[in-house]
Design a protein around this motif. Structure first.
Motif, PDB file in Angstrom:
ATOM      1  N   ALA A  22      15.016 -14.484   1.082  1.00 16.22           N
ATOM      2  CA  ALA A  22      14.574 -14.560   2.488  1.00 16.22           C
ATOM      3  C   ALA A  22      13.094 -14.189   2.532  1.00 16.22           C
ATOM      4  N   HIS A  23      12.382 -14.750   3.520  1.00 13.76           N
ATOM      5  CA  HIS A  23      10.960 -14.397   3.678  1.00 13.76           C
ATOM      6  C   HIS A  23      10.631 -14.293   5.162  1.00 13.76           C
ATOM      7  N   ALA A  24       9.589 -13.505   5.467  1.00 15.35           N
ATOM      8  CA  ALA A  24       9.192 -13.263   6.856  1.00 15.35           C
ATOM      9  C   ALA A  24       8.716 -14.555   7.503  1.00 15.35           C
ATOM     10  N   ASP A  25       9.166 -14.799   8.733  1.00 18.77           N
ATOM     11  CA  ASP A  25       8.762 -16.017   9.448  1.00 18.77           C
ATOM     12  C   ASP A  25       7.283 -15.985   9.823  1.00 18.77           C
ATOM     13  N   THR A  26       6.709 -14.784   9.911  1.00 18.24           N
ATOM     14  CA  THR A  26       5.312 -14.649  10.345  1.00 18.24           C
ATOM     15  C   THR A  26       4.312 -15.001   9.245  1.00 18.24           C
ATOM     16  N   LEU A  27       4.766 -15.059   7.990  1.00 19.21           N
ATOM     17  CA  LEU A  27       3.871 -15.330   6.875  1.00 19.21           C
ATOM     18  C   LEU A  27       4.399 -16.503   6.049  1.00 19.21           C
ATOM     19  N   SER A  28       3.485 -17.139   5.320  1.00 21.71           N
ATOM     20  CA  SER A  28       3.887 -18.202   4.401  1.00 21.71           C
ATOM     21  C   SER A  28       4.577 -17.575   3.199  1.00 21.71           C
ATOM     22  N   SER A  29       5.608 -18.240   2.721  1.00 25.80           N
ATOM     23  CA  SER A  29       6.338 -17.727   1.561  1.00 25.80           C
ATOM     24  C   SER A  29       5.531 -17.927   0.287  1.00 25.80           C
ATOM     25  N   LEU A  30       5.852 -17.096  -0.704  1.00 23.68           N
ATOM     26  CA  LEU A  30       5.220 -17.245  -2.020  1.00 23.68           C
ATOM     27  C   LEU A  30       5.747 -18.479  -2.757  1.00 23.68           C
ATOM     28  N   TYR A  31       6.860 -19.017  -2.270  1.00 23.27           N
ATOM     29  CA  TYR A  31       7.509 -20.116  -2.979  1.00 23.27           C
ATOM     30  C   TYR A  31       7.636 -21.323  -2.056  1.00 23.27           C
ATOM     31  N   LYS A  32       7.286 -22.481  -2.607  1.00 22.83           N
ATOM     32  CA  LYS A  32       7.354 -23.716  -1.830  1.00 22.83           C
ATOM     33  C   LYS A  32       8.782 -24.261  -1.763  1.00 22.83           C
ATOM     34  N   LYS A  33       9.600 -23.917  -2.738  1.00 22.61           N
ATOM     35  CA  LYS A  33      10.997 -24.354  -2.728  1.00 22.61           C
ATOM     36  C   LYS A  33      11.890 -23.166  -3.084  1.00 22.61           C
ATOM     37  N   SER A  34      13.178 -23.275  -2.747  1.00 22.16           N
ATOM     38  CA  SER A  34      14.125 -22.184  -2.960  1.00 22.16           C
ATOM     39  C   SER A  34      14.324 -21.922  -4.456  1.00 22.16           C
ATOM     40  N   VAL A  35      14.431 -20.624  -4.787  1.00 25.56           N
ATOM     41  CA  VAL A  35      14.670 -20.226  -6.178  1.00 25.56           C
ATOM     42  C   VAL A  35      16.092 -19.689  -6.346  1.00 25.56           C
ATOM     43  N   VAL A  36      16.908 -19.795  -5.305  1.00 27.45           N
ATOM     44  CA  VAL A  36      18.294 -19.333  -5.389  1.00 27.45           C
ATOM     45  C   VAL A  36      19.041 -20.174  -6.432  1.00 27.45           C
ATOM     46  N   GLY A  37      19.760 -19.477  -7.324  1.00 24.39           N
ATOM     47  CA  GLY A  37      20.500 -20.146  -8.387  1.00 24.39           C
ATOM     48  C   GLY A  37      19.729 -20.262  -9.688  1.00 24.39           C
ATOM     49  N   GLU A  38      18.431 -19.865  -9.670  1.00 19.86           N
ATOM     50  CA  GLU A  38      17.647 -19.922 -10.904  1.00 19.86           C
ATOM     51  C   GLU A  38      17.836 -18.641 -11.710  1.00 19.86           C
ATOM     52  N   ILE A  39      17.576 -18.750 -13.019  1.00 19.41           N
ATOM     53  CA  ILE A  39      17.766 -17.634 -13.942  1.00 19.41           C
ATOM     54  C   ILE A  39      16.460 -16.872 -14.087  1.00 19.41           C
ATOM     55  N   ALA A  40      16.516 -15.531 -13.993  1.00 15.54           N
ATOM     56  CA  ALA A  40      15.360 -14.664 -14.209  1.00 15.54           C
ATOM     57  C   ALA A  40      15.515 -14.009 -15.574  1.00 15.54           C
ATOM     58  N   TYR A  41      14.705 -14.445 -16.519  1.00 17.71           N
ATOM     59  CA  TYR A  41      14.805 -13.933 -17.883  1.00 17.71           C
ATOM     60  C   TYR A  41      14.059 -12.611 -18.016  1.00 17.71           C
ATOM     61  N   ALA A  42      14.526 -11.785 -18.953  1.00 16.96           N
ATOM     62  CA  ALA A  42      13.971 -10.436 -19.112  1.00 16.96           C
ATOM     63  C   ALA A  42      12.498 -10.461 -19.454  1.00 16.96           C
ATOM     64  N   GLU A  43      12.082 -11.423 -20.307  1.00 22.74           N
ATOM     65  CA  GLU A  43      10.673 -11.473 -20.716  1.00 22.74           C
ATOM     66  C   GLU A  43       9.752 -11.877 -19.561  1.00 22.74           C
ATOM     67  N   CYS A  44      10.316 -12.599 -18.594  1.00 27.87           N
ATOM     68  CA  CYS A  44       9.509 -13.001 -17.429  1.00 27.87           C
ATOM     69  C   CYS A  44       9.628 -12.005 -16.282  1.00 27.87           C
ATOM     70  N   GLU A  45      10.777 -11.349 -16.154  1.00 28.53           N
ATOM     71  CA  GLU A  45      11.018 -10.395 -15.067  1.00 28.53           C
ATOM     72  C   GLU A  45      11.456  -9.061 -15.656  1.00 28.53           C
ATOM     73  N   PRO A  46      10.579  -8.336 -16.349  1.00 27.47           N
ATOM     74  CA  PRO A  46      10.985  -7.077 -16.995  1.00 27.47           C
ATOM     75  C   PRO A  46      11.454  -6.017 -16.012  1.00 27.47           C
ATOM     76  N   ALA A  47      10.851  -5.970 -14.819  1.00 27.27           N
ATOM     77  CA  ALA A  47      11.247  -4.962 -13.833  1.00 27.27           C
ATOM     78  C   ALA A  47      12.667  -5.213 -13.349  1.00 27.27           C
ATOM     79  N   VAL A  48      13.022  -6.501 -13.167  1.00 29.42           N
ATOM     80  CA  VAL A  48      14.375  -6.852 -12.750  1.00 29.42           C
ATOM     81  C   VAL A  48      15.368  -6.498 -13.857  1.00 29.42           C
TER      82      VAL A  48
END
Length: 485
Positions: A61-87
């Motif tokens: 979800a993203h705030a309606d008052t601001l533009s999102s960081l993503y142009k398309k939905s990332v729901v269902g995508e895989i977040a790999y450890a090397e790319c998302e270490p904090a996650v």
């Protein structure tokens, strides 16, 4: 409902979460938009896969008052450890991460905060992720870094002037001193050296300007001289100002500019002295005129002839008008008179001395504020006195109960107009010819037409007697003055 159904479907397909855990994530998904709006960010829910160290994006979800960081939905995508270490650290080890900088999947600079999600048993079932665009902040930091580097280079350049011996010698900027952190002079341009020799004897280099100026530290000097400050040394007067030099975030010295304003201050002192002298002269002239008025009043009381008293009173009013001009000069800085205020004062004195107690005379002075210099104020005061005296003496003589006198002042493109109106008797042709021979109107024409290069009109308009005066606001040069020049 669609978002909750998607969360359940992805959990069943990719994770090993129990039904109670999935329900907890679905409930959190309902609050996701509110959290995103509250923080003006993009918010995600990730859950660890059945096997391995990667996670799956369950909701976004993203705030309606601001533009999102993503142009398309990332729901269902895989977040790999090397790319998302904090996650990875949050989903598998329960570690919280705050403002971790990185790049989004679309290459936008972000600050990522990740919080682990625990079930009622304290087991980690996912991660809540907040991502904020920090492009503007990074650009600002680059500018600050650039300015800091520029300041470092400037500091090094200025400090090197002591070794190279070149710098602002040919600049017309007054004296320049470069001080080191101890307040010692490490460089002085040519003008600065001249000023320094006037302040103290001996070589200017390595003199401690900070202590000479009476400051305990270089910091206090820079803070106090951030704005220009005038300092007096003997009969000499100087203006100082300091500019700090920062190197690696530390005050490494300063530049002090000095201007010798002794001559300027001397001129100001002379002008002040002249103003005091002129003020005293105006005061004495006013007092002398008041003494003359007192003598005329004494002499007037000694005569029983009404005609003689009238002539005395006319002279007194003329002198009062002139005295008012010098009274204004006495109590203000500039030798200028507000024409509107002057006209009001003269009107009041004429009505007071020239009307009977039972007469009700309405007066009004209106128009723009016009300021006259002394050369014009005195003759205009005399002209106003004569015309108002005529308006009261002749125009209102048969107005037993009420009368009206109005003055209107205007100025256009340097030409001043004064219009005096009264509702008294009409002007008859015989009286007009007779009036021309009188001293009052003769003075008006002499002062306005000849001395001030203006114009005078006396006319009748619908039962109202009107006197119009026109004259240029600028001071005129007489023929004799022009020839002398």
């Amino acid at each position: 409902m669609e978002d909750q159904a998607r969360i359940r479907k992805l959990c069943l397909e990719y994770t090993a979460l129990l039904d109670t855990d999935i329900c907890q994530l679905e409930a959190l998904g309902k609050q996701l938009l509110m959290i995103a709006t509250l923080n003006d960010t993009d918010i995600f829910i990730d859950a660890p896969l059945k096997k391995g160290s990667a996670s799956i994006v369950l909701a976004w979800a993203h705030a309606d008052t601001l533009s999102s960081l993503y142009k398309k939905s990332v729901v269902g995508e895989i977040a790999y450890a090397e790319c998302e270490p904090a996650v990875y650290r949050a989903a598998l080890f329960g570690e919280k991460s705050t403002n971790v900088r990185g790049l989004s999947q679309e290459g936008v600079p972000i600050a990522q905060t990740v919080v682990p999600i625990q079930n009622t048993k304290g087991e980690i079932i996912g991660a809540l992720i907040m991502e904020k665009d920090i492009s503007a902040k990074i650009e600002q930091e680059k500018q600050v870094e650039f300015l800091a580097q520029t300041a470092d280079h400037l500091s090094q350049t200025l400090m090197s002037l002591a070794k190279t011996g070149c710098g602002w010698d040919d600049w017309n900027v007054g004296g320049i001193f470069v001080l080191n952190p101890e307040g010692n002079i490490t460089y002085a341009n040519r003008q600065g050296s001249v000023i320094a020799r006037n302040l103290w004897q001996g070589d200017v280099m390595q003199k401690n300007l900070q202590k000479f100026l009476g400051y305990q530290s270089l910091t206090s000097l820079v803070e106090d001289l951030w704005d220009t400050k005038n300092m007096q040394y003997g009969s000499a007067s100087y203006i100082f100002r300091a500019y700090s030099l920062i190197s690696q975030g530390i005050l490494s010295g300063c530049v002090v500019s000095v201007q010798d304003v002794t001559e300027l201050r001397e001129k100001e002192r002379r002008i002040d002295m002249q103003s005091v002298i002129i003020e005293e002269i105006n005061h004495r002239v006013k007092n002398t005129l008041q003494n003359v008025i007192s003598l005329l009043y004494m002499q007037m009381r000694r005569t029983g002839e009404e005609k003689v008293k009238e002539e005395f009173l006319a002279c007194i009013n003329r002198i009062l008008s002139i005295a008012k001009v010098y009274e204004v000069f006495t109590y203000q800085a500039k030798d200028v008179v507000n024409l509107k205020e002057l006209a009001g004062y003269i009107m009041e004195k004429i009505i007071e001395s020239g009307t009977l107690p039972e007469q009700q005379v309405k007066t009004n002075v209106r128009g723009t504020a016009v300021f006259l210099q002394a050369k014009q104020a005195v003759p205009i005061a005399l002209v106003l006195n004569e015309l108002l005296s005529n308006a009261v003496k002749h125009g209102l003589k048969n107005c037993v109960h009420s009368g009206e006198v109005n003055i209107t002042i205007s100025e256009d493109s340097g030409m001043v107009m004064i219009r005096i109106e009264n509702n008294g008797d009409e002007i008859k042709e015989k009286e007009t010819k007779k009036e021309r021979k009188k001293l009052g109107l003769y003075l008006v024409k002499l002062l306005i037409c000849e001395q001030m290069g203006g114009k005078f009109e006396l006319m009748q308009e619908k039962g109202i007697v009107v006197a119009n005066i026109f004259f240029p606001l600028r001071e005129l040069t007489t023929d004799k003055e022009a020839k002398a020049v």
